[in-house]
Design a protein around this motif. Structure first.
Motif, short mmCIF file in Angstrom:
data_model
loop_
_atom_site.label_atom_id
_atom_site.label_comp_id
_atom_site.label_asym_id
_atom_site.label_seq_id
_atom_site.Cartn_x
_atom_site.Cartn_y
_atom_site.Cartn_z
N GLN A 1 7.51 -9.24 -9.62
CA GLN A 1 8.44 -8.66 -8.67
C GLN A 1 8.29 -7.14 -8.60
O GLN A 1 8.30 -6.56 -7.51
CB GLN A 1 9.88 -9.01 -9.05
N LEU A 2 8.13 -6.51 -9.76
CA LEU A 2 7.93 -5.06 -9.77
C LEU A 2 6.61 -4.68 -9.08
O LEU A 2 6.55 -3.71 -8.34
CB LEU A 2 7.95 -4.53 -11.20
N ALA A 3 5.56 -5.47 -9.34
CA ALA A 3 4.27 -5.19 -8.71
C ALA A 3 4.36 -5.35 -7.20
O ALA A 3 3.81 -4.54 -6.44
CB ALA A 3 3.21 -6.13 -9.28
N PHE A 4 5.06 -6.38 -6.77
CA PHE A 4 5.21 -6.62 -5.33
C PHE A 4 5.96 -5.46 -4.67
O PHE A 4 5.55 -4.94 -3.63
CB PHE A 4 5.95 -7.94 -5.11
N LEU A 5 7.06 -5.03 -5.28
CA LEU A 5 7.82 -3.91 -4.73
C LEU A 5 7.01 -2.62 -4.76
O LEU A 5 7.09 -1.80 -3.84
CB LEU A 5 9.14 -3.73 -5.47
N GLY A 6 6.24 -2.43 -5.84
CA GLY A 6 5.38 -1.25 -5.91
C GLY A 6 4.34 -1.24 -4.81
O GLY A 6 4.05 -0.20 -4.21
N GLN A 7 3.80 -2.40 -4.52
CA GLN A 7 2.81 -2.53 -3.45
C GLN A 7 3.43 -2.21 -2.09
O GLN A 7 2.87 -1.45 -1.30
CB GLN A 7 2.25 -3.95 -3.48
N ILE A 8 4.60 -2.77 -1.83
CA ILE A 8 5.28 -2.51 -0.55
C ILE A 8 5.63 -1.02 -0.42
O ILE A 8 5.43 -0.40 0.62
CB ILE A 8 6.57 -3.36 -0.45
N THR A 9 6.14 -0.45 -1.49
CA THR A 9 6.59 0.95 -1.46
C THR A 9 5.42 1.89 -1.20
O THR A 9 5.50 2.75 -0.30
CB THR A 9 7.27 1.31 -2.79
N THR A 10 4.35 1.76 -1.96
CA THR A 10 3.23 2.69 -1.79
C THR A 10 2.49 2.47 -0.48
O THR A 10 2.00 3.42 0.13
CB THR A 10 2.24 2.61 -2.96
N ARG A 11 2.42 1.24 -0.01
CA ARG A 11 1.75 0.99 1.28
C ARG A 11 2.55 1.56 2.44
O ARG A 11 2.01 1.79 3.52
CB ARG A 11 1.52 -0.50 1.47
#
Length: 179
Positions: free
Chosen positions: A67-77
């Motif tokens: 979940q953290l990785a997914f949110l990190g991906q969305i945020t940085t993209r």
């Protein structure tokens, strides 16, 4: 009466439900529609409660990481990066690419930075993110990392509300692990 008795002769016989080790876990939090109890690899075949708790702990932890990785991906993209510089050479956080390109390629994070990230994760794994199965104070359930310290109001919820929130976390973690 004779007709009803004759029809009953062709009715399917009542078959008792077989009891297996898997039935012991069919009422656990996270067993819900549409799949119900889902163990396609048979990891819980002939398992005891300690084995189930260990696998649930791993599932919760990996779900949280996903979940953290997914949110990190969305945020940085979406172009949101930490401000300031990531190192003393003046490289900013947004000077590195998103996704897998941050690890491989010409603009990737330097090896020393990657080693620092892995070392930090290792530190968290060994000394901070522990539950009672790994030497911390006993928690309420596998994956309970409060360790008798942090609460955020968890103890004020009813047991039904706690189970509902744990089921939500399991489902969100499972979805994030699927990508």
């Amino acid at each position: 009466a004779l007709l009803a008795g004759s029809a009953a002769a062709f009715a399917p016989a009542q078959v008792g439900k077989a009891s297996t080790a898997l039935n012991a876990f069919e009422n656990e939090v996270g067993v819900q529609p549409p799949l119900g109890f889902f163990d396609p690899l048979g990891l819980l075949k002939n398992a005891d409660q300690a084995r189930f708790d260990r696998l649930r702990y791993v599932e919760v932890k990996h779900g949280r990481i996903a979940q953290l990785a997914f949110l990190g991906q969305i945020t940085t993209r979406n172009g949101v990066h930490l401000g300031g510089n990531i190192d003393s050479a003046g490289h900013s956080f947004d000077s590195y690419p998103n996704g897998i390109k941050a690890l491989i390629g010409s603009d990737a994070i330097p090896l020393a930075g990657l080693i620092q990230i892995v070392a930090f994760i290792g530190f968290l794994e060994l000394f901070v993110m522990k539950d009672s199965a790994n030497g911390a104070e006993p928690g309420d359930f596998p994956g309970d990392f409060r360790n008798g310290w942090i609460d955020f109001g968890w103890d004020s919820y009813t047991d039904d509300a706690k189970n509902f929130k744990r089921a939500i976390e399991l489902n969100n973690g499972r979805a994030a692990m699927m990508g």
